[in-house]
Enzyme design. Structure first.
Site, PDB file in Angstrom:
ATOM      1  N   SER A   1       0.822  -1.205   0.000  1.00 59.63           N
ATOM      2  CA  SER A   1       0.000   0.000   0.000  1.00 59.63           C
ATOM      3  C   SER A   1       0.867   1.270   0.000  1.00 59.63           C
ATOM      4  CB  SER A   1      -0.959  -0.044   1.194  1.00 59.63           C
ATOM      5  OG  SER A   1      -2.055   0.808   1.001  1.00 59.63           O
TER       6      SER A   1
ATOM      7  N   ASP B   1      -5.718  -3.838  -2.364  1.00 61.14           N
ATOM      8  CA  ASP B   1      -4.748  -3.439  -1.346  1.00 61.14           C
ATOM      9  C   ASP B   1      -3.869  -4.594  -0.836  1.00 61.14           C
ATOM     10  OD1 ASP B   1      -3.426  -2.310   0.777  1.00 61.14           O
ATOM     11  OD2 ASP B   1      -5.222  -1.694   1.856  1.00 61.14           O
TER      12      ASP B   1
END
Length: 292
Positions: free
Chosen positions: A55, A184
């Site tokens: 991320s 993610d």
């Protein structure tokens, strides 16, 4: 797209100094604290032999692996998201619909921001476009949504992998990577220090996931509850991975008070988390002493 980082680590037994690898964790805006880690490594003359990121950690790790210094990353961060007017202008240019079809694609609903376009509006030009152009071998963690698994990307389109790794559910659209729906990277691996096991003498993990913020006894908002619950799950994953593949150094900057989307508070986050720099220096000095 898959993991191909199998180079033999430059261990202390072959060189005078122990080698270092860094795992930059996910946590949204809290990941701005990663800048302190990069600046500290720069000041100590340490260049990691391997990097892994999830991320926001994928963004910071890719910038370092592209040859950017911590000072350069700090300057770019403060010049973009550190200035609200500049940040909002860039966001509008990147996120605005490009025609009626684009505006209405999938309907108007939560989680429809195009992370690939937004990142192109914010990433420094110096960040490489392909893994093969990096000066430090790097793994970018993404989550295969339908495959129910984590994937370590280490070749091909770097920026697309970063976008997939940063595709926070309920905020951004998923990213199609080699025909696979990806989201993610922090979902399965919030701080991917386990991906660096055996690649360096000293593995550093930087956990900026934090813990739910708020006032005990006071009900959180729906959004805070959603992100807070995610934080609790991620901390559980980090603890399990720490027991199986403990990094030599695990840093937890003071970022709990900031929300995932508090990017406009970049200056505050940097000030509030600066103590992590001294902690890293102390931990590295102790780790280096172990190898003497």
């Amino acid at each position: 797209m898959t993991d191909t980082m199998h180079a033999e680590p430059e261990t202390a037994s072959r060189f005078s100094e122990p080698t270092v690898a860094v795992a930059f964790g996910g946590g949204g805006a809290r990941g701005i604290a990663h800048i302190h880690v990069i600046e500290t490594l720069d000041s100590m003359g340490i260049r990691p032999v391997a990097i892994a990121g999830s991320s926001i950690g994928a963004i910071m790790g890719a910038a370092m692996a592209s040859g950017m210094t911590g000072e350069e990353i700090r300057a770019h961060t403060l010049d973009t998201i550190g200035k609200p007017a500049s940040a909002l202008s860039r966001m509008w240019k990147a996120a605005r619909p490009r025609g009626v079809k684009d505006a209405m694609e999938g309907g108007l609903r939560l989680g429809q921001f195009n992370v690939e376009r937004i990142l192109e509006g914010f990433l420094p030009e110096k960040v490489a476009r392909r893994f093969e152009d990096l000066i430090i071998p790097t793994k970018i963690m993404v989550t295969d949504y339908y495959g129910h698994a984590e994937v370590a990307c280490s070749e091909g389109d770097l920026r697309q992998a970063i976008a997939a790794s940063a595709a926070i559910p309920a905020v951004f659209r998923p990213v199609m990577l080699d025909g696979t729906i990806m989201i993610d990277g922090g979902i399965f691996n919030p701080v991917p220090f386990d991906q660096l096991a055996g690649l360096a003498d000293i593995v550093i993990g930087v956990d900026v996931v934090g813990l739910p913020s708020g006032v005990p006894g006071q009900p959180p908002t729906t959004i805070d509850m959603m992100f807070g619950a995610s934080q609790l799950m991620m901390q559980s994953i980090i603890e399990m991975k720490r027991r199986a593949h403990p990094p030599q150094i695990l840093l937890r900057p003071e970022v709990h008070q900031y929300r995932v989307l508090d990017f406009l508070k970049a200056k505050e986050i940097l000030v509030g988390s600066e103590s992590v720099a001294e902690q890293l220096k102390r931990d590295l000095d102790a780790a280096f002493a172990f190898f003497k």
